[in-house]
Design a protein around this motif. Structure first.
Motif, PDB file in Angstrom:
ATOM      1  N   TYR A   4      41.627  44.234   9.170  1.00 39.01           N
ATOM      2  CA  TYR A   4      41.543  43.645  10.507  1.00 39.01           C
ATOM      3  C   TYR A   4      40.089  43.345  10.856  1.00 39.01           C
ATOM      4  O   TYR A   4      39.187  44.150  10.612  1.00 39.01           O
ATOM      5  N   VAL A   5      39.854  42.159  11.410  1.00 32.51           N
ATOM      6  CA  VAL A   5      38.527  41.743  11.866  1.00 32.51           C
ATOM      7  C   VAL A   5      38.519  41.778  13.387  1.00 32.51           C
ATOM      8  O   VAL A   5      39.374  41.169  14.040  1.00 32.51           O
ATOM      9  N   ALA A  31      46.551  31.697  14.217  1.00 30.68           N
ATOM     10  CA  ALA A  31      45.199  31.988  14.701  1.00 30.68           C
ATOM     11  C   ALA A  31      44.928  33.486  14.769  1.00 30.68           C
ATOM     12  O   ALA A  31      43.790  33.895  14.998  1.00 30.68           O
ATOM     13  N   GLY A  32      45.968  34.308  14.606  1.00 32.90           N
ATOM     14  CA  GLY A  32      45.796  35.758  14.627  1.00 32.90           C
ATOM     15  C   GLY A  32      46.266  36.418  15.906  1.00 32.90           C
ATOM     16  O   GLY A  32      45.918  37.572  16.172  1.00 32.90           O
ATOM     17  N   LYS A  33      47.090  35.721  16.701  1.00 31.38           N
ATOM     18  CA  LYS A  33      47.540  36.275  17.985  1.00 31.38           C
ATOM     19  C   LYS A  33      48.364  37.545  17.793  1.00 31.38           C
ATOM     20  O   LYS A  33      48.154  38.547  18.485  1.00 31.38           O
ATOM     21  N   SER A 132      41.288  30.982  19.485  1.00 30.88           N
ATOM     22  CA  SER A 132      41.100  30.094  18.337  1.00 30.88           C
ATOM     23  C   SER A 132      40.975  30.952  17.083  1.00 30.88           C
ATOM     24  O   SER A 132      41.178  32.167  17.116  1.00 30.88           O
ATOM     25  N   GLY A 133      40.632  30.321  15.977  1.00 29.21           N
ATOM     26  CA  GLY A 133      40.302  31.078  14.779  1.00 29.21           C
ATOM     27  C   GLY A 133      38.950  31.761  14.944  1.00 29.21           C
ATOM     28  O   GLY A 133      38.377  31.812  16.037  1.00 29.21           O
ATOM     29  N   PHE A 155      40.727  29.828  10.708  1.00 25.69           N
ATOM     30  CA  PHE A 155      42.019  30.506  10.622  1.00 25.69           C
ATOM     31  C   PHE A 155      41.894  31.692   9.670  1.00 25.69           C
ATOM     32  O   PHE A 155      41.390  31.537   8.547  1.00 25.69           O
ATOM     33  N   PRO A 156      42.316  32.884  10.094  1.00 28.40           N
ATOM     34  CA  PRO A 156      42.070  34.090   9.289  1.00 28.40           C
ATOM     35  C   PRO A 156      42.542  33.992   7.841  1.00 28.40           C
ATOM     36  O   PRO A 156      41.815  34.388   6.925  1.00 28.40           O
TER      37      PRO A 156
END
Length: 391
Positions: A4-5, A31-33, A132-133, A155-156
């Motif tokens: 995880y970032v 996008a990682g939501k 966003s990304g 994008f991750p």
């Protein structure tokens, strides 16, 4: 599986959860939501997560009033909420019975329908956060990471891929899925082949003033249809139409918006640019750098009014940010030895800029004038924060 970032936007989401009964986190798919929401849930006292694209989770809402009543003391996280528009009146009733903040976190692939639906049903009860990304300040502060972000986009799954080829294949699959499945599901009624061509043409026009008539002619479609498709893709957070500055000057100003793809990695995939070497050798390299700078600034300064400045004689700056009576100019230059022409200084004077930044891939910040500095993108957010423009 990637580690995880940490996302900077967490601060805004948690702040809104302390203020509003409901918070909507909007962003394009992938996008990682969902990952972010699951991480946020760990910091909440009580939470429950439902994915509304899962039939098992949808079944739990067969009697939504009963389910939400059972979890009245928890933050209920509803993912892909745009797939269940009937839930919004139920949420409104639940909130009207108990308006304490942080009751609902709604995740949605941004669309005009979702924003309108939630705004109408939950007016005064909901806060909106756009995601966003990855942005430059969420990546390691080194040149390799910056150019990786430029090449692969934010994008991750693309940025964190094992190789450039894996990243490129992921982005091609993303484009195919969006054109054939996601945009139609969000309500875009247009032939997928036409949207794919429009998206690719937009990538070729990165950072240029939009001429809808030329696009329509090239695609064999009507001007009104192309304008509607572009507006829809902007609502879906895939494109950005940056308006022109409209200050009260006795000069003829350009009136059409500038067109940007919001993720430079997706733009590269549409242009068949596979890696960093191809990116650096492409004639559109400068436009991609400009896109990253503009998009980053607008994400960092969500409360500023944004525009570009261009006169009929060609005097131009890439970005004007306004907050109250103050204006800041940002010019993107894809060179380690950036220089600006007379038009830049004319624009600084015309706009009466409080400060101006020339953002370039340089190692350190240095002054060019008493209120003009050359700055690396990793330091630009700090500069904007210090003068009260960035959060």
């Amino acid at each position: 599986m990637h580690d995880y970032v940490d996302r900077k936007i967490c601060v805004s989401i948690l702040a809104d959860l302390k203020l509003f009964p409901a918070v909507a986190l909007l962003g394009p798919r992938q996008a990682g939501k969902s990952t972010l929401a699951r991480e946020l849930a760990k910091s909440l006292d009580h939470s429950v997560y439902l994915d509304l694209e899962s039939q098992e989770d949808v079944a739990k809402l067969s009697n939504p009033e009963l389910f939400l009543g059972m979890h009245a003391g928890s933050t209920v996280i509803l993912d892909e909420v745009q797939t269940m528009p009937s839930i919004f009146p139920v949420l409104r009733s639940a909130i009207d019975r108990d308006r304490h903040p942080g009751r609902f976190l709604l995740l949605g692939s941004a669309s005009r329908h979702l924003v309108n639906q939630s705004s109408e049903s939950l007016a005064g009860r909901i806060g909106f956060v756009e995601m966003s990304g990855f942005l430059p300040d969420e990546c390691p502060e080194d040149t390799d990471s910056l150019f990786k972000l430029l090449s692969r986009g934010g994008f991750p799954e693309s940025f964190l891929a094992e190789s450039d080829s894996d990243s490129y294949r992921w982005r091609q699959a993303f484009i195919k899925s969006y054109v054939e499945r996601d945009l139609p599901l969000l309500g875009l009624g247009a032939p997928p082949q036409l949207i794919r061509r429009l998206w690719a043409m937009a990538a070729h026009l990165q950072g240029q003033v939009l001429n809808v008539s030329t696009l329509a002619s090239s695609l064999g479609s009507s001007t009104s249809s192309i304008r509607r498709y572009l507006d829809f893709m902007e609502d879906a957070l895939l494109l950005r139409l940056l308006p022109p500055w409209v200050g009260n000057l006795k000069k003829r100003l350009v009136k059409a918006p500038k067109l940007y793809l919001r993720d430079c990695g997706i733009a590269h995939a549409l242009l068949s640019i596979k890696d960093r070497d191809e990116m650096m050798g492409h004639p559109g390299w400068g436009a991609q750098w400009e896109s990253l700078v503009v998009e980053s600034c607008l994400r960092w300064c969500p409360n500023a009014t944004a525009s570009f400045y261009r006169t009929s004689n060609g005097t131009e700056v890439d970005l004007v940010l306004e907050s109250g009576a103050r204006r800041v100019i940002i010019e993107a230059k894809a060179s380690a030895s950036p220089s600006v022409g007379r038009g830049f200084w004319t624009a600084v004077s015309d706009i009466d800029a409080f400060a101006a930044f020339i953002c370039a891939p340089v190692a350190t910040m240095y002054p060019l004038h008493d209120k003009v500095s050359v700055v690396p993108i990793v330091d630009l957010k700090r500069c904007l924060t210090e003068i009260g423009f960035a959060d």
